[in-house]
Design an enzyme around this catalytic site. Structure first.
Site, PDB file in Angstrom:
ATOM      1  N   LYS A 212      21.261  99.527 -37.952  1.00 62.49           N
ATOM      2  CA  LYS A 212      20.481  99.945 -39.124  1.00 62.49           C
ATOM      3  C   LYS A 212      21.325  99.918 -40.403  1.00 62.49           C
ATOM      4  O   LYS A 212      20.797  99.672 -41.480  1.00 62.49           O
ATOM      5  CB  LYS A 212      19.822 101.308 -38.894  1.00 62.49           C
TER       6      LYS A 212
ATOM      7  N   LYS B 180      15.002  93.237 -29.885  1.00 62.43           N
ATOM      8  CA  LYS B 180      13.860  94.028 -29.407  1.00 62.43           C
ATOM      9  C   LYS B 180      12.703  93.977 -30.416  1.00 62.43           C
ATOM     10  O   LYS B 180      12.918  93.804 -31.617  1.00 62.43           O
ATOM     11  CB  LYS B 180      14.265  95.472 -29.110  1.00 62.43           C
TER      12      LYS B 180
ATOM     13  N   LYS C 173       8.738  97.829 -34.943  1.00 60.92           N
ATOM     14  CA  LYS C 173       7.580  97.956 -35.846  1.00 60.92           C
ATOM     15  C   LYS C 173       7.946  97.723 -37.304  1.00 60.92           C
ATOM     16  O   LYS C 173       7.083  97.450 -38.117  1.00 60.92           O
ATOM     17  CB  LYS C 173       6.884  99.305 -35.659  1.00 60.92           C
TER      18      LYS C 173
HETATM   19  N1  AQP Z   1      10.698  96.930 -28.011  1.00 62.42           N
HETATM   20  C1  AQP Z   1      10.611  98.057 -27.310  1.00 62.42           C
HETATM   21  N2  AQP Z   1      10.436  98.027 -25.971  1.00 62.42           N
HETATM   22  C2  AQP Z   1      10.342  99.181 -25.251  1.00 62.42           C
HETATM   23  N3  AQP Z   1      10.399 100.420 -25.818  1.00 62.42           N
HETATM   24  C3  AQP Z   1      10.550 100.493 -27.156  1.00 62.42           C
HETATM   25  N4  AQP Z   1      10.643 101.524 -28.015  1.00 62.42           N
HETATM   26  C4  AQP Z   1      10.785 101.071 -29.275  1.00 62.42           C
HETATM   27  N5  AQP Z   1      10.804  99.731 -29.272  1.00 62.42           N
HETATM   28  C5  AQP Z   1      10.669  99.330 -27.976  1.00 62.42           C
HETATM   29  C6  AQP Z   1      10.570 102.927 -27.604  1.00 62.42           C
HETATM   30  O1  AQP Z   1       9.556 103.555 -28.375  1.00 62.42           O
HETATM   31  C7  AQP Z   1       9.922 104.915 -28.601  1.00 62.42           C
HETATM   32  C8  AQP Z   1       9.752 105.254 -30.033  1.00 62.42           C
HETATM   33  O2  AQP Z   1      10.611 104.487 -30.813  1.00 62.42           O
HETATM   34  P1  AQP Z   1      10.876 104.906 -32.312  1.00 62.42           P
HETATM   35  O3  AQP Z   1       9.778 104.480 -33.151  1.00 62.42           O
HETATM   36  O4  AQP Z   1      11.186 106.333 -32.405  1.00 62.42           O
HETATM   37  O5  AQP Z   1      12.201 104.214 -32.684  1.00 62.42           O
HETATM   38  P2  AQP Z   1      12.688 102.782 -32.522  1.00 62.42           P
HETATM   39  O6  AQP Z   1      13.304 102.620 -31.180  1.00 62.42           O
HETATM   40  O7  AQP Z   1      13.613 102.588 -33.667  1.00 62.42           O
HETATM   41  O8  AQP Z   1      11.372 101.879 -32.604  1.00 62.42           O
HETATM   42  P3  AQP Z   1      11.086 100.674 -33.507  1.00 62.42           P
HETATM   43  O9  AQP Z   1       9.724 100.182 -33.191  1.00 62.42           O
HETATM   44  O10 AQP Z   1      12.182  99.669 -33.410  1.00 62.42           O
HETATM   45  O11 AQP Z   1      11.057 101.349 -34.911  1.00 62.42           O
HETATM   46  P4  AQP Z   1      11.805 100.942 -36.223  1.00 62.42           P
HETATM   47  O12 AQP Z   1      11.357  99.528 -36.464  1.00 62.42           O
HETATM   48  O13 AQP Z   1      11.315 101.908 -37.233  1.00 62.42           O
HETATM   49  O14 AQP Z   1      13.265 101.053 -35.954  1.00 62.42           O
HETATM   50  C9  AQP Z   1      11.350 105.091 -28.113  1.00 62.42           C
HETATM   51  O15 AQP Z   1      11.321 105.712 -26.846  1.00 62.42           O
HETATM   52  C10 AQP Z   1      11.845 103.682 -27.987  1.00 62.42           C
HETATM   53  O16 AQP Z   1      12.822 103.569 -26.968  1.00 62.42           O
END
Ligand code: AQP
Length: 336
Positions: free
Chosen positions: A120, A202, A205
């Protein structure tokens, strides 16, 4: 003489999700789907972690919408506020309070090693703030406040969960048993859904390329179009094998939403091209997510109900988490 037996404590589950955009298929398969499945077996606490989300700059109007829609989406995925405690993190003040204390039991070196912080920081070089650095100690506070036994997350959160255990172990060894050591719960399939445009990364969002992720709320045509555009390889063979990142990702998604094994999928698409396979994956995913889209629309039409649910959830979460915080205050020597 009559003996009164103490009721057995139901094991506790905690998990959270950031309102940083519309949740993706990765968030659903990696986390939300498991949350719904586990909610009866456990005393469950699920929340929208808005305090984590401000470690990246948010536009206030969009953020406000994302918090409410994230909460509605959590319910739409089957998390029932009557069976689980569902709340918004910033409504429960104990999270920030314990996070500060845990910051003082977390080492600079430990936080510097976190891959999410490194990723990040690279993505937002103009805003490498202290909150982003201390993200894992806030996450530790979220989990430890509820004495959680289990934390269902995607594998990307494994490192943070291990750090939570290290912080809890350190605290317990200084002050005696205070925190339950939580275990991670990673789904057998779908624990890491990859980007459709770069299957070595990965699915996220907040990806700037909207074709890289499927949002849970995308309509059927959009979902099918995104899968048709998914990056694969030039081999034209639907088989699960090392080096075929794009196809492996699509196969794992198709397997989770249809319940078919990799062998069954390979057989089904033997001699067929990637076009047929991508269409089948798109259709299966769109169908799998359809009830969630419908539930979501219903919840968003009843804001009063959502408000009632998150207020009740916060009240219960505060009551439970305050017990842990009081215990911590006492152990470290704060006076009341
Ligand atoms: N690609 C993924 N595959 C499986 N699990 C996933 N998680 C996120 N992406 C994947 C799981 O979703 C939960 C919530 O995630 P989060 O929104 O708190 O944080 P993150 O991991 O940072 O998710 P994003 O979508 O990648 O958000 P941004 O883009 O804002 O950084 C967690 O349990 C995560 O493991």
């Amino acid at each position: 003489m009559e003996t009164t037996q103490k009721p057995e404590r139901k094991p506790v589950i905690f998990s959270g999700i950031q309102p940083t955009g519309i949740m993706t298929l990765g968030n659903y398969l990696g986390a939300l789907k498991q949350w719904a499945m586990l909610q009866d077996e456990y005393d469950s606490y699920y929340c929208i972690v808005d305090m984590h989300a401000i470690t990246i700059r948010q536009d206030p109007a969009a953020f406000r919408k994302n918090i409410l829609s994230g909460y509605a989406l959590m319910l739409a995925c089957g998390i029932d506020p009557q069976r689980s405690t569902t709340f918004i993190q910033s409504h429960v003040k104990t999270h920030a309070e314990l996070a500060w204390i845990l910051n003082c039991y977390t080492q600079f070196g430990e936080l510097s090693r976190m891959t999410q912080f490194k990723d990040k920081s690279q993505k937002h070089p103009d805003n490498i703030n202290v909150g982003l650095f201390a993200y894992p100690s806030l996450m530790a506070a979220d989990i430890l406040l509820y004495q959680a036994d289990l934390v269902p997350v995607g594998v990307d959160q494994k490192q943070h969960l291990e750090l939570t255990r290290d912080i809890a172990t350190r605290f317990n060894s200084v002050y005696g048993n205070t925190f339950t050591l939580p275990d991670g719960y990673y789904p057998k399939a779908g624990a890491k859904i990859m980007s459709l445009q770069d299957p070595t990364k990965k699915m996220s969002k907040s990806d700037e390329n909207v074709n890289a992720f499927v949002a849970i709320l995308d309509d059927q045509d959009t979902i099918i179009r995104k899968f048709k555009r998914a990056v694969t390889d030039s081999e034209a063979q639907v088989v699960y094998r090392e080096g075929k990142d794009g196809i492996n990702n699509l196969m794992s998604i198709y397997s989770v939403v249809t319940g078919k094994t990799y062998e069954e999928i390979e057989k089904e698409f033997d001699g067929k091209g990637y076009g047929d396979f991508k269409l089948a994956v798109g259709e299966a995913v769109a169908e799998h997510l359809r009830p969630i889209r419908e539930n979501y629309a219903r919840y968003m039409n009843d804001k009063a109900y959502l408000e009632e649910c998150y207020h009740k959830g916060a009240e219960k979460a505060l009551k439970v988490s305050q017990r842990t915080l009081d215990k911590v205050h006492k152990k470290i020597g704060f006076i009341r």
